[in-house]
Design an enzyme around this catalytic site. Structure first.
Site, PDB file in Angstrom:
ATOM      1  N   GLU A  90       1.091  -1.151  -0.151  1.00  0.00           N
ATOM      2  CA  GLU A  90       0.762   0.082  -0.112  1.00  0.00           C
ATOM      3  C   GLU A  90       1.115   0.975   0.569  1.00  0.00           C
ATOM      4  OE1 GLU A  90      -4.161  -1.561   2.104  1.00  0.00           O
ATOM      5  OE2 GLU A  90      -2.866  -0.596   3.697  1.00  0.00           O
ATOM      6  N   CYS A 121       5.899  -7.191   7.326  1.00  0.00           N
ATOM      7  CA  CYS A 121       6.896  -6.657   8.897  1.00  0.00           C
ATOM      8  C   CYS A 121       7.385  -7.403   9.241  1.00  0.00           C
ATOM      9  CB  CYS A 121       6.320  -5.243   9.248  1.00  0.00           C
ATOM     10  SG  CYS A 121       7.575  -4.342   9.760  1.00  0.00           S
ATOM     11  N   CYS A 155       1.267  -1.243  15.732  1.00  0.00           N
ATOM     12  CA  CYS A 155       1.022  -1.073  14.198  1.00  0.00           C
ATOM     13  C   CYS A 155       0.234  -2.413  13.462  1.00  0.00           C
ATOM     14  CB  CYS A 155       2.255  -0.974  13.722  1.00  0.00           C
ATOM     15  SG  CYS A 155       2.149  -0.487  12.492  1.00  0.00           S
ATOM     16  N   GLU A 181       9.476  -2.595   7.414  1.00  0.00           N
ATOM     17  CA  GLU A 181      11.163  -0.886   8.737  1.00  0.00           C
ATOM     18  C   GLU A 181      12.611  -0.908   7.058  1.00  0.00           C
ATOM     19  OE1 GLU A 181      14.269   0.113   9.601  1.00  0.00           O
ATOM     20  OE2 GLU A 181      12.300  -0.121  11.407  1.00  0.00           O
ATOM     21  N   HIS A 184       8.221   6.072  20.901  1.00  0.00           N
ATOM     22  CA  HIS A 184       7.089   5.315  20.974  1.00  0.00           C
ATOM     23  C   HIS A 184       7.113   5.501  22.586  1.00  0.00           C
ATOM     24  CE1 HIS A 184       6.154   5.848  17.413  1.00  0.00           C
ATOM     25  NE2 HIS A 184       6.389   4.658  16.891  1.00  0.00           N
ATOM     26  N   CYS A 240      -1.438   6.493  10.046  1.00  0.00           N
ATOM     27  CA  CYS A 240      -0.181   6.267  11.204  1.00  0.00           C
ATOM     28  C   CYS A 240      -0.818   4.629  11.665  1.00  0.00           C
ATOM     29  CB  CYS A 240       0.562   6.770  11.704  1.00  0.00           C
ATOM     30  SG  CYS A 240       2.149   5.894  12.434  1.00  0.00           S
TER      31      CYS A 240
END
Length: 406
Positions: free
Chosen positions: A121, A141, A148, A207, A262, A380
């Site tokens: 995407e 990922c 996520c 990543e 984070h 996000c």
């Protein structure tokens, strides 16, 4: 010509032809274009000139057919068309959010005959004075970040540099973002400047530093002033903290850097961003302090998703300020974007504002990122290729969560 879609969270199939069976030259660097010309018998003495011609037509003019290349001999155009194409990845689905954000589900050509094609995407986020394209660097990922959505999809493979660059070509095709093309119009699109895609962020699926070679090569193609011409100050690579590659990225390539931080404590970051177990916060921050491309004019962005009752206390904000000492930094506070099956909730706005105020008073820019494209899973942390489809129940749950978060 691109016919602008009315804003709608509903997915629609895009009117794009199936993938070409001929290898595509779109997305290749100069060296690979030269090899492609050599393979069809173009004499060595001509190749540099011919590569420059191809580069101009593919990247500056956005050609999708060799017949458009009017300063290339008809004989060579015929040869090129017999052996190659200028095909982009197939647009399987195009979605337009109520806020103007656009998301494309792209199907890549199979690497080997009989292999199932993979999908990624890309997301276009328009603002009045700029347009940012978020590109993917991997199919899936491997990091499994707790908050996520992409992390719930297994890693399949790295993208090639050409597949990364092709995401930019698709976006510019759909937006009419080439000289002489009729530009797309619609809600939220930039009204200033002569380009619709002005910035690139490697914040899509994957990543980027685990696909280092492809990402580095793609950046050089994107930044080339004779083609796409997106300067490296307009290209940002976001990493969850692959420490050994950070210095290398700054020294060899030099884009802007963003860190998916984070959390300010190792025990919490081990849970939220599991790569922290391998490269803890102290090592990550040292890599940031020595990042070759960083300066007060090129600050490192630290991304910090706001999770209710998890990492959003005033003590966390003060610890963040202390952690960033000695780093030319800005902090991007990201309201958590919901997705079906998550156990996390977004911090309330009062909490986010208090957190932001503490960071701002310490001298750091701390904008709160406006959630974009939530209704089409384009925000996000929400990307996940449609090869792993959501059930109808999950989509209803998503819409309910998105509505509640407004």
């Amino acid at each position: 010509m691109y016919a602008p879609m009315m804003p709608s969270p509903t997915a629609v199939a895009a009117p794009v032809a199936a993938l070409s069976i001929l290898p595509s030259l779109a997305g290749l660097d100069r060296e690979k274009l030269g090899l492609a010309l050599a393979a069809i018998g173009v004499p060595e003495r001509e190749r540099k000139m011919r590569v420059n011609q191809l580069w101009h037509w593919i990247y500056l003019r956005g050609a999708t057919d060799f017949a458009e290349m009017t300063n290339v001999s008809k004989t060579l155009r015929t040869q090129l068309a017999e052996h190659y194409s200028l095909a982009r990845p197939e647009i399987v689905v195009e979605q337009v959010s109520q806020d103007g954000t656009r998301k494309w589900l792209l199907r890549l050509p199979a690497e080997t005959p009989g292999e199932r094609p993979h999908e990624v995407e890309a997301v276009y986020i328009p603002e009045r004075d700029r347009g940012t394209l978020c590109v993917s660097s991997q199919v899936g990922c491997t990091l499994n970040c707790a908050f996520c959505h992409t992390g719930t999809q297994r890693l399949v493979r790295n993208l090639t540099a050409a597949e990364i660059v092709a995401q930019v070509l698709v976006a510019r095709d759909r937006l009419g973002d080439y000289p002489g093309r009729e530009r797309a119009v619609g809600p939220g699109l930039p009204t200033e400047g002569d380009r619709l895609v002005t910035n690139i962020v490697f914040m899509g699926m994957g990543e980027p530093l685990y696909a280092y070679d492809s990402v580095a090569e793609a950046i050089e193609i994107l930044a080339d002033g004779d083609g796409l011409g997106l300067g490296k100050r307009r290209i940002t690579v976001s990493t969850s903290g692959v420490v050994p590659e950070i210095e290398k990225l700054g020294r060899e390539v030099g884009p802007m850097l963003a860190i998916s931080l984070h959390a300010v404590r190792d025990d919490l970051r081990d849970v939220l961003v599991p790569i922290n177990k391998k490269y803890p916060i102290a090592e990550l921050m040292e890599a940031c302090r020595t990042y070759p491309a960083a300066s007060n004019a090129k600050r490192i962005t630290f991304e910090y998703v706001m999770l209710k009752g998890v990492n959003d206390s005033p003590a966390d904000a003060r610890a963040l300020v202390k952690l960033l000492e000695g780093v030319p930094a800005k902090i991007n506070l990201i309201p958590f974007n919901p997705w079906p099956g998550t156990k996390y909730e977004c911090s309330d706005w009062e909490t986010i504002e208090k957190f932001s105020d503490i960071v701002f008073r310490a001298g750091y820019a701390s904008p709160v990122r406006t959630p974009r494209g939530r209704d089409i899973l384009a925000a996000c942390g929400q990307l996940k290729s449609e090869t792993e489809k959501l059930s109808a129940r999950e989509r209803l749950a998503l819409r309910a969560m998105a509505a509640a978060a407004e």
